[in-house]
Every structure is written in structure tokens, then in C-alpha cells.
Write an enzyme that holds these catalytic residues in place. Structure first.
Site, PDB file in Angstrom:
ATOM      1  N   ALA A  81      -4.821  -7.899 -11.414  1.00  0.00           N
ATOM      2  CA  ALA A  81      -3.423  -7.819 -11.842  1.00  0.00           C
ATOM      3  C   ALA A  81      -2.568  -8.861 -11.124  1.00  0.00           C
ATOM      4  CB  ALA A  81      -2.873  -6.418 -11.586  1.00  0.00           C
ATOM      5  N   HIS A  82      -1.574  -9.352 -11.823  1.00  0.00           N
ATOM      6  CA  HIS A  82      -0.568 -10.271 -11.275  1.00  0.00           C
ATOM      7  C   HIS A  82      -1.175 -11.579 -10.773  1.00  0.00           C
ATOM      8  CE1 HIS A  82       1.946  -6.759 -11.642  1.00  0.00           C
ATOM      9  NE2 HIS A  82       1.122  -6.105 -10.850  1.00  0.00           N
ATOM     10  N   ARG A  83      -2.295 -11.970 -11.375  1.00  0.00           N
ATOM     11  CA  ARG A  83      -2.988 -13.214 -11.021  1.00  0.00           C
ATOM     12  C   ARG A  83      -3.481 -13.225  -9.577  1.00  0.00           C
ATOM     13  NH1 ARG A  83      -3.005 -16.802 -14.834  1.00  0.00           N
ATOM     14  NH2 ARG A  83      -3.307 -18.564 -13.442  1.00  0.00           N
ATOM     15  N   LEU A  84      -3.708 -12.049  -9.022  1.00  0.00           N
ATOM     16  CA  LEU A  84      -4.258 -11.917  -7.669  1.00  0.00           C
ATOM     17  C   LEU A  84      -5.772 -11.753  -7.784  1.00  0.00           C
ATOM     18  CD1 LEU A  84      -1.534  -9.533  -6.197  1.00  0.00           C
ATOM     19  CD2 LEU A  84      -1.635 -12.040  -6.092  1.00  0.00           C
ATOM     20  N   HIS A  85      -6.401 -12.724  -8.417  1.00  0.00           N
ATOM     21  CA  HIS A  85      -7.812 -12.663  -8.760  1.00  0.00           C
ATOM     22  C   HIS A  85      -8.699 -12.630  -7.518  1.00  0.00           C
ATOM     23  CE1 HIS A  85      -6.053 -13.672 -12.541  1.00  0.00           C
ATOM     24  NE2 HIS A  85      -5.842 -14.939 -12.222  1.00  0.00           N
TER      25      HIS A  85
END
Length: 192
Positions: A169-173
Site C-alpha cells: 500500500a501507498h507505494r511502500l513496496h
């Protein structure tokens, strides 16, 4: 962390086989010519293990010519339904004739005939020319097994790095990078 990246790849591929509608073994193959000019195309993974990742092609194709000039490649598996990707980078070498023969024998007859008929990556004046070549090859091998063409075979990418990317989520890969160290693997994380 200490996972074996090949075992982790096996798990991810098995999950992709359950969720991807088409060709979960599809991978982008990136090569570069002797001058460093890159090229990328989709191919199918046809075998893998600790010794590498295998695909097959016409050895006169552009990809094969580039691998002959620069025996390094990168692979990318993208499983959109799982929101995952795996990147593999390493040296490339031809697989043995026996391994190429065994895989070729497992292919469908029309695919075998197509391998004989195609001058892969070469200009083609019309589709009718190719279709006529397929029919001529069909007649040539009528009533007999189709042998592997001498110009067709496999390549193995011996992984030096394997990166596992998982969407968060939220580009917190999450990015896990395995780097070969002799017969072992070192593992670390990368910022997304």
C-alpha cells in the site's frame, strides 16, 4: 531472511499458475548487442532450477545474435494479479543438444513445423510466404517425427541476482535482493 531464492521463486510461480489467466511462465528477456544497444521481448520459461532459467529459440534470431555478442541477460516476470514481479540477471549459455532435443520433442507438432519454417527475426515479404513454407515442411515430415532443427535450441540464464518485488500500500513496496556468492546466496533489502 535466509530464504533460498530458487525455492521462493518456485512458490511464487506456483501461486502465479493458480491466478494468472495466460502464460504465468511468460517473462521479458532483455539482451544487448555488442555496442550495448538494448532489446527486450517476451519469451516463455521452459525450465528452471539452481543452475538457471531456460528458454528456447531460433539460434539465428536477434536475441540469439545479441547473446552471442554479449552473453548477459535480464529476465522479468510480472504477475499482475498477484502484484508481484521477479527480476533475474546473469550470464547466459546454450543448453546441451540433449536438453534441446528433449524439449523440442515435447512441443506440439505445429510448433515443431513452425520452428523449421521460420527465419526468425528476418524480413518477410508476405504472410503467404511463411504459410507456404510451413506447408512444405509439413509435407517433408509427413508420417514421421519432426527432428529438432540444428539452428534451434535453448539458453540458460545462470542467475547472479534475483530480486523479488511485492506491491504494498501507498507505494511502500517490499524488495528483496539475492546476490550469488559462490554456491550460496546473500540476501538484502532495497528501498522501494
Amino acid at each position: 531472511m535466509a530464504d533460498d531464492p530458487i525455492a521462493l521463486f518456485d512458490r511464487w510461480l506456483a501461486e502465479a499458475e493458480q491466478s494468472e489467466l495466460n502464460d504465468p511462465n511468460a517473462m521479458a528477456l532483455a539482451t544487448a548487442d555488442a555496442g550495448g544497444r538494448p532489446s527486450v521481448r517476451m519469451v516463455l520459461l521452459k525450465g528452471h532450477g539452481p543452475d538457471g532459467f531456460v528458454f528456447y529459440t531460433n539460434r539465428g534470431s536477434r536475441k540469439a545474435e545479441e547473446l552471442g555478442a554479449n552473453a548477459q541477460a535480464s529476465l522479468l516476470f510480472h504477475w499482475k494479479s498477484l502484484r508481484r514481479q521477479v527480476r533475474v540477471t546473469g550470464a547466459v549459455s546454450p543448453v546441451s543438444d540433449a536438453e534441446s532435443d528433449a524439449y523440442f520433442a515435447s512441443r506440439g507438432r505445429d510448433s515443431q513445423l513452425g520452428a523449421w519454417a521460420s527465419d526468425q527475426s528476418r524480413p518477410l515479404d508476405s504472410r503467404a510466404i511463411f504459410e507456404a513454407r510451413v506447408e512444405a515442411i509439413r509435407e517433408r515430415f509427413d508420417g514421421q517425427d519432426v527432428p529438432r532443427p540444428p539452428f534451434w535450441g535453448g539458453y540458460r540464464v545462470a542467475a547472479e541476482e534475483i530480486e523479488f518485488w511485492q506491491d504494498r500500500a501507498h507505494r511502500l513496496h517490499e524488495r528483496r535482493l539475492f546476490t550469488r556468492a559462490g554456491d550460496c546466496w546473500n540476501e538484502g533489502l532495497l528501498f522501494p
